[in-house]
Design a protein around this motif. Structure first.
Motif, mmCIF file in Angstrom:
data_model
loop_
_atom_site.group_PDB
_atom_site.id
_atom_site.type_symbol
_atom_site.label_atom_id
_atom_site.label_comp_id
_atom_site.label_asym_id
_atom_site.label_seq_id
_atom_site.Cartn_x
_atom_site.Cartn_y
_atom_site.Cartn_z
ATOM 1 N N ARG A 55 11.419 -2.548 51.023
ATOM 2 C CA ARG A 55 12.661 -1.570 50.496
ATOM 3 C C ARG A 55 13.195 -1.467 51.410
ATOM 4 N NH1 ARG A 55 8.844 1.972 47.866
ATOM 5 N NH2 ARG A 55 8.489 2.898 48.979
ATOM 6 N N ARG A 56 12.941 -0.975 52.234
ATOM 7 C CA ARG A 56 13.996 -1.147 53.674
ATOM 8 C C ARG A 56 14.484 -2.369 53.792
ATOM 9 N NH1 ARG A 56 9.425 2.792 56.121
ATOM 10 N NH2 ARG A 56 10.172 4.926 55.863
ATOM 11 N N LEU A 57 14.228 -3.387 53.892
ATOM 12 C CA LEU A 57 14.697 -4.772 54.143
ATOM 13 C C LEU A 57 15.828 -4.692 52.995
ATOM 14 C CD1 LEU A 57 11.696 -5.931 55.908
ATOM 15 C CD2 LEU A 57 13.471 -6.069 56.691
ATOM 16 N N HIS A 58 15.250 -5.052 52.359
ATOM 17 C CA HIS A 58 15.810 -5.461 50.967
ATOM 18 C C HIS A 58 16.909 -4.251 51.080
ATOM 19 C CE1 HIS A 58 12.145 -6.827 48.625
ATOM 20 N NE2 HIS A 58 12.879 -8.049 49.250
ATOM 21 N N LYS A 59 17.849 -3.288 51.068
ATOM 22 C CA LYS A 59 18.228 -1.731 51.335
ATOM 23 C C LYS A 59 19.355 -2.783 52.600
ATOM 24 C CE LYS A 59 16.272 1.793 48.643
ATOM 25 N NZ LYS A 59 16.468 3.692 48.593
ATOM 26 N N ASP A 60 18.326 -2.970 53.561
ATOM 27 C CA ASP A 60 19.506 -3.195 55.141
ATOM 28 C C ASP A 60 19.367 -3.728 55.903
ATOM 29 O OD1 ASP A 60 21.608 -3.010 56.872
ATOM 30 O OD2 ASP A 60 21.842 -0.490 56.681
ATOM 31 N N PRO A 61 18.901 -4.863 55.687
ATOM 32 C CA PRO A 61 18.517 -5.686 56.295
ATOM 33 C C PRO A 61 18.007 -5.962 58.090
ATOM 34 C CG PRO A 61 19.087 -7.097 54.778
ATOM 35 C CD PRO A 61 19.410 -5.725 55.203
ATOM 36 N N ALA A 62 19.567 -5.589 58.133
ATOM 37 C CA ALA A 62 19.415 -5.264 60.143
ATOM 38 C C ALA A 62 19.098 -3.351 60.315
ATOM 39 C CB ALA A 62 20.857 -4.987 60.454
ATOM 40 N N LYS A 63 19.183 -2.334 59.736
ATOM 41 C CA LYS A 63 18.354 -1.321 60.005
ATOM 42 C C LYS A 63 17.254 -1.751 59.138
ATOM 43 C CE LYS A 63 22.611 1.209 59.626
ATOM 44 N NZ LYS A 63 23.468 3.029 59.010
#
Length: 388
Positions: free
Chosen positions: A205-213
């Motif tokens: 989920r975190r990768l999909h929301k903001d790949p950089a952070k």
């Protein structure tokens, strides 16, 4: 010591076909010895009658080889052969022993009605022979024969009941052992796999929301997954190692207990839960079985919170009393669906079984302020803790 071991080895009773052969020979030898007077001494009957009599003796005793596999058929055949022997031979040989043995086997195999019918038929036929003028058997002998046959049937039935009880006890113990193994594997594997699933889903989920952070969070999640999978493998190997044990070797990992509570809490926090632990009471070492049960209840409860509760915080309370330990796990989630409350899953059922097996109790349901609460109370053996 070596001679004693050899003697014990030689005294072991035969099994299988060897036991069947031993039964047949064990009856034939005394019957044959008791019937030798038909072959020596002054003749009281023709040689044709003697040959027929010995043929019946051999046939009846040889049939005992099949007695354990076809008890009723063999008993009926031996009864018929015995009756024919006493009708054609003037010598009162001990062939009746063969029928008594088969009658015992019939009852011991559980065919009580057949044994009673064969015994009754024997008594009736003997009584008819006595009334017809057989002076070798009088009324007292018929009465004694009846008592012997009743006793043999009773002994065989007692043997059958003892074996049935032993089998039932063994099956019950095997069933309880399978349940214990299934519960232990469920607790060990299910908890860690649930955490791995939650951590992997959170990282995605975190990768999909903001790949950089999300890369940093994904790295942390992967590290947690690595640690959790390592712990899962370690506990699984320890559990399987205990199950494979046949000697006094120690397990390859320490037994799970509340001293490893910090590991459970750390895993739950890595999965995104805010976990608070409250401990009270004395901090003496708990008995092993109580310590393990309390640990598994906390472990399964945290697993259920991760899977089903949609909670953000959970409180774990542990109180060591004078006669029991109490564990309470409360979350702030939505709790299970109504259907799940009516039919609890294997996790809650397994926790209840653990508590009940040690004389304790466990309740699980919606908390007074929302969420879900699991509360288990486990007494110490004999009302006291182990101080080791």
């Amino acid at each position: 010591m070596a001679l004693g071991a050899v003697s014990r080895l030689r005294l072991r009773p035969p099994k299988g076909r060897a036991a069947d052969a031993a039964l047949a020979w064990g009856v034939f030898v005394p019957v044959a010895v008791g019937s030798l007077r038909s072959l020596v001494g002054e003749r009281e009957e023709s040689w044709s009658a003697t040959i027929l009599g010995w043929t019946l003796i051999v046939a009846a005793c040889a049939a005992l080889y099949l007695c354990r596999r076809r008890p009723v058929v063999v008993a009926a055949f031996v009864l018929a052969a015995t009756a024919a022997y006493y009708l054609v031979s003037v010598y009162d040989g001990p062939l009746m022993v063969a029928f008594v043995v088969t009658l015992y086997v019939v009852a011991a195999k559980g065919h009580l009605q057949a044994a009673i019918a064969l015994a009754a038929l024997t008594v009736i036929a003997t009584g008819i022979g006595t009334l017809a003028g057989n002076h070798d058997v009088n009324g007292v002998a018929v009465f004694m024969l009846t008592g012997w046959l009743v006793g043999v049937v009773a002994l065989g039935w007692v043997r059958h009941n003892r074996l049935a009880l032993a089998r039932e006890t063994e099956e019950r113990a095997a069933g309880e052992e399978r349940l214990r193994i299934a519960r232990e594997l469920h607790d060990v594997v299910g908890h860690h796999l649930s955490l791995i699933n939650v951590q992997a889903a959170a990282a995605l989920r975190r990768l999909h929301k903001d790949p950089a952070k999300g890369a940093r969070s994904a790295e942390e999640a992967l590290g947690a997954i690595k640690d959790t999978s390592r712990d899962s493998l370690r506990e699984l190997r320890a559990t399987l190692g205990v199950l494979r044990q046949v000697d006094e070797m120690a397990p390859i990992a320490p037994t799970a207990g509340l001293n490893r509570l910090d590991e459970l809490v750390a895993s739950a926090r890595l999965a995104g839960l805010a976990v608070r632990v409250r401990c009270s009471g004395e901090r003496e070492q708990l008995p092993t079985e109580v310590d393990l049960a309390a640990y598994r209840i906390v472990q399964e409860s945290l697993t259920n919170v991760n899977r089903h509760a949609h909670a953000t915080a959970v409180t774990v309370g542990i109180h060591r009393g004078a006669r029991h330990v109490t564990v309470e796990i409360t979350d702030n989630g939505h709790g299970p669906a109504v259907a799940d409350r009516r039919t609890p899953g294997s996790g809650i059922r397994g926790m209840r079984e653990r508590a009940h097996a040690l004389g304790g109790e466990l309740t699980a349901g919606p908390g007074p302020k929302g969420g879900f609460t699991v509360r288990g109370r486990i007494p110490y053996p004999n009302g006291a803790r182990s101080l080791s």
